[in-house]
Enzyme design. Structure first.
Site, PDB file in Angstrom:
ATOM      1  N   GLU A 271       0.885  -1.185   0.000  1.00 38.71           N
ATOM      2  CA  GLU A 271       0.000   0.000   0.000  1.00 38.71           C
ATOM      3  C   GLU A 271       0.909   1.217   0.000  1.00 38.71           C
ATOM      4  OE1 GLU A 271      -3.203   0.072  -0.240  1.00 38.71           O
ATOM      5  OE2 GLU A 271      -3.858  -1.943   0.328  1.00 38.71           O
ATOM      6  N   CYS A 305      -2.269   9.201   2.275  1.00 37.72           N
ATOM      7  CA  CYS A 305      -1.952   8.623   0.967  1.00 37.72           C
ATOM      8  C   CYS A 305      -3.008   9.046  -0.046  1.00 37.72           C
ATOM      9  CB  CYS A 305      -1.865   7.105   1.068  1.00 37.72           C
ATOM     10  SG  CYS A 305      -3.279   6.388   1.879  1.00 37.72           S
TER      11      CYS A 305
HETATM   12  P1  NAD Z   1       8.155   5.299   4.713  1.00 39.23           P
HETATM   13  O1  NAD Z   1       8.234   4.566   3.426  1.00 39.23           O
HETATM   14  O2  NAD Z   1       9.282   6.198   5.069  1.00 39.23           O
HETATM   15  O3  NAD Z   1       8.033   4.259   5.930  1.00 39.23           O
HETATM   16  C1  NAD Z   1       6.956   3.342   6.025  1.00 39.23           C
HETATM   17  C2  NAD Z   1       7.379   2.133   6.858  1.00 39.23           C
HETATM   18  O4  NAD Z   1       8.330   1.374   6.104  1.00 39.23           O
HETATM   19  C3  NAD Z   1       8.070   2.506   8.158  1.00 39.23           C
HETATM   20  O5  NAD Z   1       7.719   1.562   9.153  1.00 39.23           O
HETATM   21  C4  NAD Z   1       9.550   2.403   7.802  1.00 39.23           C
HETATM   22  O6  NAD Z   1      10.374   2.126   8.905  1.00 39.23           O
HETATM   23  C5  NAD Z   1       9.551   1.242   6.818  1.00 39.23           C
HETATM   24  N1  NAD Z   1      10.599   1.322   5.782  1.00 39.23           N
HETATM   25  C6  NAD Z   1      10.987   2.431   5.100  1.00 39.23           C
HETATM   26  N2  NAD Z   1      11.924   2.098   4.187  1.00 39.23           N
HETATM   27  C7  NAD Z   1      12.123   0.768   4.296  1.00 39.23           C
HETATM   28  C8  NAD Z   1      12.976  -0.159   3.632  1.00 39.23           C
HETATM   29  N3  NAD Z   1      13.817   0.217   2.657  1.00 39.23           N
HETATM   30  N4  NAD Z   1      12.914  -1.452   4.002  1.00 39.23           N
HETATM   31  C9  NAD Z   1      12.062  -1.852   4.952  1.00 39.23           C
HETATM   32  N5  NAD Z   1      11.245  -1.017   5.619  1.00 39.23           N
HETATM   33  C10 NAD Z   1      11.275   0.277   5.302  1.00 39.23           C
HETATM   34  O7  NAD Z   1       6.765   6.093   4.706  1.00 39.23           O
HETATM   35  P2  NAD Z   1       6.224   7.166   5.757  1.00 39.23           P
HETATM   36  O8  NAD Z   1       6.957   8.438   5.564  1.00 39.23           O
HETATM   37  O9  NAD Z   1       6.147   6.581   7.121  1.00 39.23           O
HETATM   38  O10 NAD Z   1       4.706   7.333   5.237  1.00 39.23           O
HETATM   39  C11 NAD Z   1       4.342   8.124   4.140  1.00 39.23           C
HETATM   40  C12 NAD Z   1       4.162   7.276   2.881  1.00 39.23           C
HETATM   41  O11 NAD Z   1       3.278   6.192   3.117  1.00 39.23           O
HETATM   42  C13 NAD Z   1       3.540   8.070   1.755  1.00 39.23           C
HETATM   43  O12 NAD Z   1       4.177   7.734   0.548  1.00 39.23           O
HETATM   44  C14 NAD Z   1       2.093   7.600   1.751  1.00 39.23           C
HETATM   45  O13 NAD Z   1       1.431   7.764   0.520  1.00 39.23           O
HETATM   46  C15 NAD Z   1       2.278   6.169   2.105  1.00 39.23           C
HETATM   47  N6  NAD Z   1       1.042   5.591   2.637  1.00 39.23           N
HETATM   48  C16 NAD Z   1       0.310   4.780   1.826  1.00 39.23           C
HETATM   49  C17 NAD Z   1      -0.890   4.261   2.274  1.00 39.23           C
HETATM   50  C18 NAD Z   1      -1.736   3.389   1.387  1.00 39.23           C
HETATM   51  O14 NAD Z   1      -2.613   2.726   1.906  1.00 39.23           O
HETATM   52  N7  NAD Z   1      -1.519   3.363   0.082  1.00 39.23           N
HETATM   53  C19 NAD Z   1      -1.349   4.546   3.565  1.00 39.23           C
HETATM   54  C20 NAD Z   1      -0.572   5.369   4.372  1.00 39.23           C
HETATM   55  C21 NAD Z   1       0.621   5.890   3.899  1.00 39.23           C
END
Ligand code: NAD
Length: 514
Positions: A271, A305
């Site tokens: 997601e 998102c």
């Molecule tokens: P992020 O990608 O920085 O982090 C999300 C999660 O992934 C965190 O727990 C982080 O520790 C982990 N993570 C990050 N990079 C990783 C990697 N390389 N390997 C493994 N784990 C990793 O995102 P954020 O800043 O916390 O949230 C914002 C983003 O999330 C936006 O792009 C938003 O659109 C998206 N989002 C999408 C949905 C959806 O349902 N489509 C819902 C909420 C947020």
């Protein structure tokens, strides 16, 4: 409410949720296990930068204990009849109802959502819990007619195993619930790696469920692994004990996780980022459109998102409607999320403010015109002005998701043009059209209309209900969560054929007589 009233409520909120010890450096660790690790994660209130809690991160040894414990509990949990599992999730829903106000406040304190959105997030968790309870009696498989005489064929669904749930900061409670509570009635165990930016909400959420699970002898079926960096997430995605990794976050994160999990033939449920547009036709109810766009673009400070990032206006209404939009932006009350009447709180941190500033510089360099906002607000915390930028077609920045309240506004002549521009981005999450024209609405929803996972008419892009499947295509990752038949992803499908005849006919009429 005065500033001091807000700061007092930090400790009140934490103690009413039973996590006041998280205020003490190093006093809490390891979620279900009270173990101490090295280093400390500070949870900061983005409204003023103050530290509201300190959490000891999970060590490698603790990770092993948490996963092994969830695995052991899963072996037993999968044997519990699904309706009985549903009853236990019902009791979790009661826990969330009891703590809704405090947990909603904690969401506001940790990630800066205004009070009604913090409470709304917990309500979403309650809703999905209720949905999961009903689902626990409806994990249906199909029965098929066999082509062979004296044979019966059907499919059934078994628990999948341990589910790894990795969540983003902006929905620190509900996104976990969408996954965990469905997985729970499906008979799975769940280990959660929340964002390190919202560890206290994760602890409180986990404790509400752990109390119920422990009362039924399933302590540890839900595990929580909090880390300062991505080390635990890296471990989880490579760990064969997780047949499914459900990850919510940025597209870059999803690209990495999807690749790693696929290499080991695991399943991933991704997601990821959105870049959601609203089309407004000349015959639209413009009052509705104004409200839908303003909430979609400014609500949650543009950190959903599904936030509205682009608007396409039909040329004949563009000038007047844009002026109304700019006026509406001027009336948005920005401030402490827990102050009554606040409509927009802060961004999550200073890095997010930097991304906001950089995107505006880039947009202007590419030909965009700032119509309002555009600056950081000079006060403690990570506040920015909600911003509208007039765009021309072809600006590269418009194809990127900037997680901030920046709205790009463009114009169109024909609906074909509008739909083409709307679809011409890498992401495919949410989309809307405001129109009173039946044909325009149907064209938007048709196979040559919006290419997004969510397509709305006369509703904005953000704020989905849990009853439908939530998610999007293209670089949004293809995952679907919450309602409809999304539960199937947390189970494994088995096709069974029974022969009750005295013959052994082969399928497709094949002969193999010895
Ligand atoms: P992020 O990608 O920085 O982090 C999300 C999660 O992934 C965190 O727990 C982080 O520790 C982990 N993570 C990050 N990079 C990783 C990697 N390389 N390997 C493994 N784990 C990793 O995102 P954020 O800043 O916390 O949230 C914002 C983003 O999330 C936006 O792009 C938003 O659109 C998206 N989002 C999408 C949905 C959806 O349902 N489509 C819902 C909420 C947020």
């Amino acid at each position: 409410m005065s500033d001091s009233a807000v700061s007092v409520s930090v400790s009140q909120v934490l103690s009413s949720l039973g996590i006041a010890d998280a205020l003490l450096p190093g006093a809490w660790a390891g979620a279900a296990l009270d173990l101490l690790g090295d280093g400390v994660i500070e949870s900061r209130n983005p409204a003023d930068g103050s530290v509201i809690g300190r959490v000891s991160p999970c060590t490698d040894e603790q990770y092993e204990v948490v996963v092994a414990r969830a695995q052991a509990q899963f072996e037993r949990w999968r044997l519990i009849p699904a309706p009985r599992r549903g009853e236990i999730v019902r009791q979790m829903a009661e826990g969330f109802r009891k703590h809704k106000v405090a947990l909603g406040h904690l969401v506001s304190l940790e990630v800066g959502k205004v009070a009604s959105e913090g409470a709304g997030e917990v309500q979403e968790t309650i809703d999905i819990a209720d949905f999961a309870v009903g689902l626990s009696r409806q994990l249906y498989g199909l029965a098929m007619h066999s082509e062979r005489p004296g044979h019966r064929m059907y499919e059934q669904w078994h628990p999948l195993g341990l589910i790894s749930v990795i969540t983003a900061f902006n929905f620190p409670n509900a996104v976990w619930a969408w996954n965990a509570l469905l997985a729970c009635v499906c008979g799975d165990g769940v280990v959660w790696k929340p964002s390190h930016k919202a560890p206290l909400t994760a602890i409180a959420t986990h404790r509400i469920c752990e109390e119920v699970l422990a009362a039924h002898g399933f302590s540890g079926l839900f595990g929580l692994v909090i880390g300062k960096n991505r080390a635990h997430a890296e471990k989880m995605i490579r760990d064969h004990r997780f047949p499914l990794v459900s990850a919510t976050g940025s597209t870059n994160m999803g690209r990495h996780i999807g690749t790693v999990v696929a290499e080991r033939f695991g399943r991933s449920l991704l997601e990821l980022g959105g870049n959601n547009a609203i089309i407004v036709t000349k015959d639209a109810d413009l009052d509705l459109a104004l409200r839908g766009i303003t909430f979609g673009a400014v609500g949650t400070a543009g950190q959903r998102c599904t936030s509205t990032r682009r608007v396409y206006l039909q040329e004949s209404i563009a000038a007047e409607f844009t002026a109304r939009l700019v006026k509406a932006y001027g009336q948005v009350r920005i401030g402490d999320p827990l102050q009554p009447g606040t409509l927009m709180g802060p961004l999550i941190d200073n890095d997010a403010v930097r991304c906001f500033e950089e995107a505006i510089i880039t947009a202007v360099a590419q030909g965009g015109r700032v119509l309002c906002g555009g600056k950081r607000i000079d006060r403690p915390g990570s506040y920015v002005e909600p911003t509208i930028i007039a765009i021309q077609e072809g600006m590269a920045i418009v194809k990127e998701e900037t997680f901030a309240p920046i709205l790009y506004v463009g114009t169109f002549k024909t609906l074909d043009d509008a739909i083409r521009m709307q679809n011409d981005v890498p992401q495919g999450l949410s989309s809307s059209i405001f129109t009173t024209n039946f044909q325009s609405a149907e064209q938007f929803l048709s196979a040559v209309g919006s290419d997004c996972g969510i397509a709305n008419v006369n509703i904005g892009t953000s704020g989905a209900e849990i009853g439908g499947a939530f998610g999007g295509d293209k670089e949004t990752g293809g995952g679907r969560e919450a309602g409809s038949d999304c539960w199937k992803q947390y189970m494994r499908r088995q096709t069974c054929t029974l022969n009750y005849s005295k013959e052994l006919p082969l399928a497709q009429g094949v002969n193999f007589d010895i």
